[in-house]
Design an enzyme around this catalytic site. Structure first.
Site, PDB file in Angstrom:
ATOM      1  N   ASP A 230      -2.548  13.565 -58.936  1.00 40.97           N
ATOM      2  CA  ASP A 230      -3.008  12.154 -58.966  1.00 40.97           C
ATOM      3  C   ASP A 230      -2.225  10.933 -58.041  1.00 40.97           C
ATOM      4  O   ASP A 230      -1.778   9.966 -58.410  1.00 40.97           O
ATOM      5  CB  ASP A 230      -3.261  11.553 -60.561  1.00 40.97           C
ATOM      6  CG  ASP A 230      -4.101  12.278 -61.462  1.00 40.97           C
ATOM      7  OD1 ASP A 230      -4.901  12.550 -61.036  1.00 40.97           O
ATOM      8  OD2 ASP A 230      -3.652  12.543 -62.411  1.00 40.97           O
ATOM      9  N   ILE A 231      -1.732  11.813 -56.857  1.00 40.39           N
ATOM     10  CA  ILE A 231      -1.073  10.850 -56.023  1.00 40.39           C
ATOM     11  C   ILE A 231      -1.940  10.631 -54.951  1.00 40.39           C
ATOM     12  O   ILE A 231      -1.564   9.814 -53.988  1.00 40.39           O
ATOM     13  CB  ILE A 231       0.066  11.604 -55.388  1.00 40.39           C
ATOM     14  CG1 ILE A 231       1.283  10.642 -54.856  1.00 40.39           C
ATOM     15  CG2 ILE A 231      -0.350  12.813 -54.310  1.00 40.39           C
ATOM     16  CD1 ILE A 231       2.113  10.066 -56.205  1.00 40.39           C
TER      17      ILE A 231
ATOM     18  N   VAL B 170      -8.043  11.710 -51.075  1.00 35.42           N
ATOM     19  CA  VAL B 170      -8.359  10.651 -50.151  1.00 35.42           C
ATOM     20  C   VAL B 170      -7.486  10.708 -48.976  1.00 35.42           C
ATOM     21  O   VAL B 170      -8.037  10.312 -47.906  1.00 35.42           O
ATOM     22  CB  VAL B 170      -8.039   9.101 -50.893  1.00 35.42           C
ATOM     23  CG1 VAL B 170      -8.195   8.008 -50.110  1.00 35.42           C
ATOM     24  CG2 VAL B 170      -9.030   9.186 -52.263  1.00 35.42           C
TER      25      VAL B 170
ATOM     26  N   LYS C  72     -10.202  23.073 -48.849  1.00 31.97           N
ATOM     27  CA  LYS C  72      -9.786  23.121 -50.136  1.00 31.97           C
ATOM     28  C   LYS C  72      -9.771  24.825 -50.797  1.00 31.97           C
ATOM     29  O   LYS C  72     -10.880  25.290 -51.217  1.00 31.97           O
ATOM     30  CB  LYS C  72     -10.444  22.590 -51.344  1.00 31.97           C
ATOM     31  CG  LYS C  72      -9.895  22.265 -52.735  1.00 31.97           C
ATOM     32  CD  LYS C  72      -8.658  21.145 -52.621  1.00 31.97           C
ATOM     33  CE  LYS C  72      -8.406  21.182 -54.245  1.00 31.97           C
ATOM     34  NZ  LYS C  72      -7.316  20.093 -54.213  1.00 31.97           N
TER      35      LYS C  72
ATOM     36  N   THR D  76     -10.160  23.841 -58.948  1.00 36.63           N
ATOM     37  CA  THR D  76     -10.207  24.277 -60.191  1.00 36.63           C
ATOM     38  C   THR D  76     -11.040  23.056 -60.834  1.00 36.63           C
ATOM     39  O   THR D  76     -11.125  22.032 -60.281  1.00 36.63           O
ATOM     40  CB  THR D  76      -9.002  24.308 -60.849  1.00 36.63           C
ATOM     41  OG1 THR D  76      -8.100  23.016 -60.917  1.00 36.63           O
ATOM     42  CG2 THR D  76      -8.151  25.536 -60.387  1.00 36.63           C
TER      43      THR D  76
ATOM     44  N   GLY E   4      -3.870  21.299 -50.938  1.00 33.89           N
ATOM     45  CA  GLY E   4      -3.574  22.305 -51.699  1.00 33.89           C
ATOM     46  C   GLY E   4      -3.798  21.610 -53.239  1.00 33.89           C
ATOM     47  O   GLY E   4      -4.339  20.710 -53.512  1.00 33.89           O
ATOM     48  N   ALA E   5      -3.488  22.420 -54.161  1.00 34.26           N
ATOM     49  CA  ALA E   5      -3.754  21.952 -55.573  1.00 34.26           C
ATOM     50  C   ALA E   5      -2.411  21.585 -56.229  1.00 34.26           C
ATOM     51  O   ALA E   5      -1.480  22.292 -56.494  1.00 34.26           O
ATOM     52  CB  ALA E   5      -4.241  23.159 -56.383  1.00 34.26           C
TER      53      ALA E   5
ATOM     54  N   ASN F 263       0.930   6.415 -49.825  1.00 35.85           N
ATOM     55  CA  ASN F 263      -0.307   5.854 -50.324  1.00 35.85           C
ATOM     56  C   ASN F 263      -0.056   4.782 -51.154  1.00 35.85           C
ATOM     57  O   ASN F 263       0.756   4.852 -52.088  1.00 35.85           O
ATOM     58  CB  ASN F 263      -1.058   7.285 -51.176  1.00 35.85           C
ATOM     59  CG  ASN F 263      -2.336   6.745 -51.412  1.00 35.85           C
ATOM     60  OD1 ASN F 263      -2.750   5.734 -51.341  1.00 35.85           O
ATOM     61  ND2 ASN F 263      -3.081   7.910 -51.813  1.00 35.85           N
TER      62      ASN F 263
END
EC number: 6.3.3.3
Length: 215
Positions: free
Chosen positions: A13-14, A18, A38, A42, A116-117, A175
Protein backbone atom coordinates in the site's frame (compact mmCIF):
# COMPACT_ATOMS: atom_id res chain seq x y z
CA UNK A 1 15.36 4.72 -20.24
CA UNK A 2 15.54 1.52 -22.21
CA UNK A 3 15.13 -2.12 -21.22
CA UNK A 4 13.41 -3.90 -18.33
CA UNK A 5 13.01 -2.22 -14.93
CA UNK A 6 11.60 -3.82 -11.80
CA UNK A 7 9.27 -1.59 -9.78
CA UNK A 8 9.22 -2.49 -6.10
CA UNK A 9 7.97 -0.79 -2.96
CA UNK A 10 9.25 -0.36 0.56
CA UNK A 11 6.01 -1.89 1.85
CA UNK A 12 2.48 -2.79 0.81
CA UNK A 13 0.00 0.00 0.00
CA UNK A 14 2.79 2.41 -0.87
CA UNK A 15 1.29 3.38 -4.23
CA UNK A 16 3.44 1.13 -6.40
CA UNK A 17 0.70 0.41 -8.94
CA UNK A 18 -0.11 4.07 -9.47
CA UNK A 19 3.58 4.93 -9.66
CA UNK A 20 4.11 2.27 -12.33
CA UNK A 21 1.19 3.59 -14.37
CA UNK A 22 2.33 7.21 -14.08
CA UNK A 23 5.91 6.38 -15.07
CA UNK A 24 4.60 4.47 -18.08
CA UNK A 25 2.38 7.42 -19.03
CA UNK A 26 5.32 9.83 -18.80
CA UNK A 27 7.44 7.57 -21.00
CA UNK A 28 4.62 7.39 -23.56
CA UNK A 29 4.47 11.18 -23.60
CA UNK A 30 8.21 11.22 -24.29
CA UNK A 31 7.61 9.08 -27.36
CA UNK A 32 8.83 5.83 -25.86
CA UNK A 33 7.34 2.45 -26.67
CA UNK A 34 6.44 1.18 -23.20
CA UNK A 35 4.44 -1.61 -21.57
CA UNK A 36 3.86 -2.61 -17.97
CA UNK A 37 3.81 -6.13 -16.61
CA UNK A 38 2.46 -7.66 -13.40
CA UNK A 39 4.21 -11.05 -13.43
CA UNK A 40 2.36 -12.31 -10.35
CA UNK A 41 -1.07 -10.93 -9.45
CA UNK A 42 -2.88 -12.33 -6.43
CA UNK A 43 -6.47 -11.81 -5.35
CA UNK A 44 -7.83 -11.99 -8.91
CA UNK A 45 -9.44 -14.50 -11.23
CA UNK A 46 -9.05 -13.58 -14.90
CA UNK A 47 -7.60 -10.10 -15.39
CA UNK A 48 -4.83 -8.57 -13.29
CA UNK A 49 -6.38 -5.58 -11.52
CA UNK A 50 -3.08 -3.72 -11.47
CA UNK A 51 -2.69 -3.97 -15.24
CA UNK A 52 -6.17 -2.48 -15.66
CA UNK A 53 -5.11 0.43 -13.42
CA UNK A 54 -1.93 0.92 -15.45
CA UNK A 55 -3.85 1.10 -18.72
CA UNK A 56 -6.36 3.58 -17.29
CA UNK A 57 -3.59 5.88 -16.07
CA UNK A 58 -1.71 5.53 -19.37
CA UNK A 59 -4.90 6.44 -21.23
CA UNK A 60 -4.78 3.40 -23.49
CA UNK A 61 -7.02 0.33 -23.90
CA UNK A 62 -5.98 -3.18 -23.01
CA UNK A 63 -3.23 -4.21 -25.40
CA UNK A 64 -2.71 -7.33 -27.47
CA UNK A 65 0.00 -8.34 -24.98
CA UNK A 66 -2.63 -8.11 -22.23
CA UNK A 67 -5.02 -10.32 -24.15
CA UNK A 68 -2.24 -12.86 -24.62
CA UNK A 69 -1.48 -12.71 -20.87
CA UNK A 70 2.13 -11.71 -21.47
CA UNK A 71 1.62 -8.83 -19.06
CA UNK A 72 -0.06 -11.01 -16.44
CA UNK A 73 1.41 -14.51 -16.80
CA UNK A 74 0.55 -15.73 -13.30
CA UNK A 75 -2.75 -14.94 -11.56
CA UNK A 76 -3.83 -16.47 -8.25
CA UNK A 77 -7.19 -16.08 -6.57
CA UNK A 78 -6.16 -15.64 -2.94
CA UNK A 79 -4.95 -12.14 -1.90
CA UNK A 80 -1.64 -13.06 -0.30
CA UNK A 81 2.07 -13.21 -1.07
CA UNK A 82 2.76 -15.32 -4.18
CA UNK A 83 4.14 -18.36 -2.36
CA UNK A 84 1.02 -18.66 -0.19
CA UNK A 85 -1.44 -17.77 -2.94
CA UNK A 86 0.05 -20.47 -5.17
CA UNK A 87 -0.13 -23.05 -2.41
CA UNK A 88 -3.77 -22.24 -1.66
CA UNK A 89 -4.64 -22.43 -5.36
CA UNK A 90 -3.00 -25.85 -5.47
CA UNK A 91 -0.44 -25.14 -8.16
CA UNK A 92 3.15 -23.99 -8.44
CA UNK A 93 4.23 -20.59 -9.65
CA UNK A 94 5.84 -21.01 -13.09
CA UNK A 95 9.00 -18.88 -13.14
CA UNK A 96 9.93 -19.97 -16.67
CA UNK A 97 6.55 -18.74 -17.90
CA UNK A 98 7.21 -15.36 -16.29
CA UNK A 99 10.72 -15.06 -17.69
CA UNK A 100 9.58 -15.98 -21.19
CA UNK A 101 6.73 -13.45 -21.07
CA UNK A 102 9.04 -10.65 -19.95
CA UNK A 103 11.57 -11.50 -22.65
CA UNK A 104 8.88 -11.41 -25.31
CA UNK A 105 7.69 -8.00 -24.09
CA UNK A 106 11.26 -6.71 -24.05
CA UNK A 107 11.63 -7.74 -27.68
CA UNK A 108 8.54 -5.71 -28.63
CA UNK A 109 8.90 -2.58 -26.48
CA UNK A 110 11.67 -0.11 -25.67
CA UNK A 111 10.78 -0.10 -21.98
CA UNK A 112 9.13 -2.76 -19.82
CA UNK A 113 8.11 -1.79 -16.28
CA UNK A 114 7.69 -4.94 -14.19
CA UNK A 115 5.63 -4.30 -11.06
CA UNK A 116 6.40 -6.71 -8.27
CA UNK A 117 4.12 -7.93 -5.49
CA UNK A 118 4.84 -6.01 -2.30
CA UNK A 119 8.46 -5.40 -1.34
CA UNK A 120 11.86 -6.83 -2.14
CA UNK A 121 11.72 -9.62 0.42
CA UNK A 122 8.32 -11.02 -0.54
CA UNK A 123 8.60 -14.78 -1.24
CA UNK A 124 7.75 -15.83 -4.78
CA UNK A 125 8.14 -19.50 -3.87
CA UNK A 126 9.11 -21.30 -0.69
CA UNK A 127 12.78 -20.98 -1.69
CA UNK A 128 12.96 -17.82 -3.79
CA UNK A 129 12.51 -14.23 -2.67
CA UNK A 130 11.57 -11.41 -5.02
CA UNK A 131 15.03 -9.90 -4.59
CA UNK A 132 16.61 -13.24 -5.58
CA UNK A 133 14.64 -13.19 -8.81
CA UNK A 134 15.59 -9.57 -9.53
CA UNK A 135 19.27 -10.39 -9.09
CA UNK A 136 19.00 -13.49 -11.29
CA UNK A 137 17.47 -11.44 -14.10
CA UNK A 138 19.80 -8.47 -13.66
CA UNK A 139 16.99 -5.92 -13.53
CA UNK A 140 17.63 -2.41 -12.19
CA UNK A 141 15.11 -1.39 -9.53
CA UNK A 142 12.73 1.54 -9.29
CA UNK A 143 11.84 1.78 -5.60
CA UNK A 144 8.64 3.48 -4.42
CA UNK A 145 8.53 5.13 -0.99
CA UNK A 146 6.38 7.75 0.74
CA UNK A 147 6.26 10.16 3.65
CA UNK A 148 4.26 8.09 6.09
CA UNK A 149 5.63 7.20 9.51
CA UNK A 150 8.09 4.31 9.18
CA UNK A 151 9.05 5.03 5.59
CA UNK A 152 12.58 6.12 6.43
CA UNK A 153 13.27 2.83 8.21
CA UNK A 154 11.71 0.73 5.45
CA UNK A 155 13.51 2.65 2.72
CA UNK A 156 16.92 2.31 4.37
CA UNK A 157 16.34 -1.41 4.88
CA UNK A 158 15.53 -1.68 1.17
CA UNK A 159 18.70 0.27 0.35
CA UNK A 160 20.73 -2.14 2.49
CA UNK A 161 19.17 -5.17 0.78
CA UNK A 162 19.89 -3.80 -2.69
CA UNK A 163 23.51 -3.15 -1.75
CA UNK A 164 23.89 -6.60 -0.20
CA UNK A 165 22.54 -8.26 -3.34
CA UNK A 166 24.51 -6.03 -5.70
CA UNK A 167 21.41 -4.71 -7.45
CA UNK A 168 21.42 -1.34 -9.19
CA UNK A 169 18.90 1.22 -7.98
CA UNK A 170 17.71 3.21 -10.98
CA UNK A 171 15.49 5.61 -9.05
CA UNK A 172 13.67 6.32 -5.81
CA UNK A 173 10.10 7.51 -6.32
CA UNK A 174 8.70 9.55 -3.43
CA UNK A 175 4.93 9.15 -3.52
CA UNK A 176 3.11 12.06 -1.88
CA UNK A 177 0.06 9.85 -1.30
CA UNK A 178 0.49 9.90 2.50
CA UNK A 179 1.45 13.56 2.99
CA UNK A 180 -1.91 14.46 4.55
CA UNK A 181 -1.38 12.07 7.47
CA UNK A 182 1.32 14.26 8.99
CA UNK A 183 2.89 17.09 7.00
CA UNK A 184 5.89 17.39 9.34
CA UNK A 185 6.78 13.70 9.03
CA UNK A 186 6.20 13.76 5.27
CA UNK A 187 8.46 16.77 4.69
CA UNK A 188 11.21 15.45 6.94
CA UNK A 189 11.04 12.03 5.27
CA UNK A 190 11.37 13.66 1.86
CA UNK A 191 14.38 15.76 2.86
CA UNK A 192 16.11 12.92 4.69
CA UNK A 193 15.60 10.32 1.97
CA UNK A 194 16.69 12.70 -0.76
CA UNK A 195 20.00 13.23 1.05
CA UNK A 196 20.46 9.52 1.78
CA UNK A 197 19.80 8.60 -1.83
CA UNK A 198 22.55 10.96 -2.96
CA UNK A 199 24.93 9.51 -0.37
CA UNK A 200 24.10 5.82 -0.84
CA UNK A 201 23.25 5.63 -4.55
CA UNK A 202 24.80 8.69 -6.16
CA UNK A 203 23.84 7.65 -9.70
CA UNK A 204 20.18 6.91 -8.89
CA UNK A 205 17.46 9.37 -9.85
CA UNK A 206 15.10 11.09 -7.43
CA UNK A 207 11.48 11.29 -8.58
CA UNK A 208 8.35 12.63 -6.93
CA UNK A 209 4.79 11.52 -7.54
CA UNK A 210 2.03 14.00 -6.71
CA UNK A 211 -1.46 12.87 -5.73
CA UNK A 212 -2.80 14.40 -8.94
CA UNK A 213 -0.33 12.67 -11.28
CA UNK A 214 -2.60 9.67 -11.77
CA UNK A 215 -5.54 11.80 -12.90
Amino acid sequence: MKGVYFVSGIDTDIGKTVATGVLAKQLLQQGKSVITQKPVQTGCQNIADDIAVHRKIMGIPMQEADKRRLTMPEIFSYPASPHLAARLDGRALDLDKIRTATQELAAQYEVVLVEGAGGLMVPLTENLLTIDYIRQQGYPVILVTSGRLGSINHTLLSFAALKQYGIRLHSLVFNHIHDSRDAHIAQDSLSYLKCRLKADFSEAEWMELAKTDAV
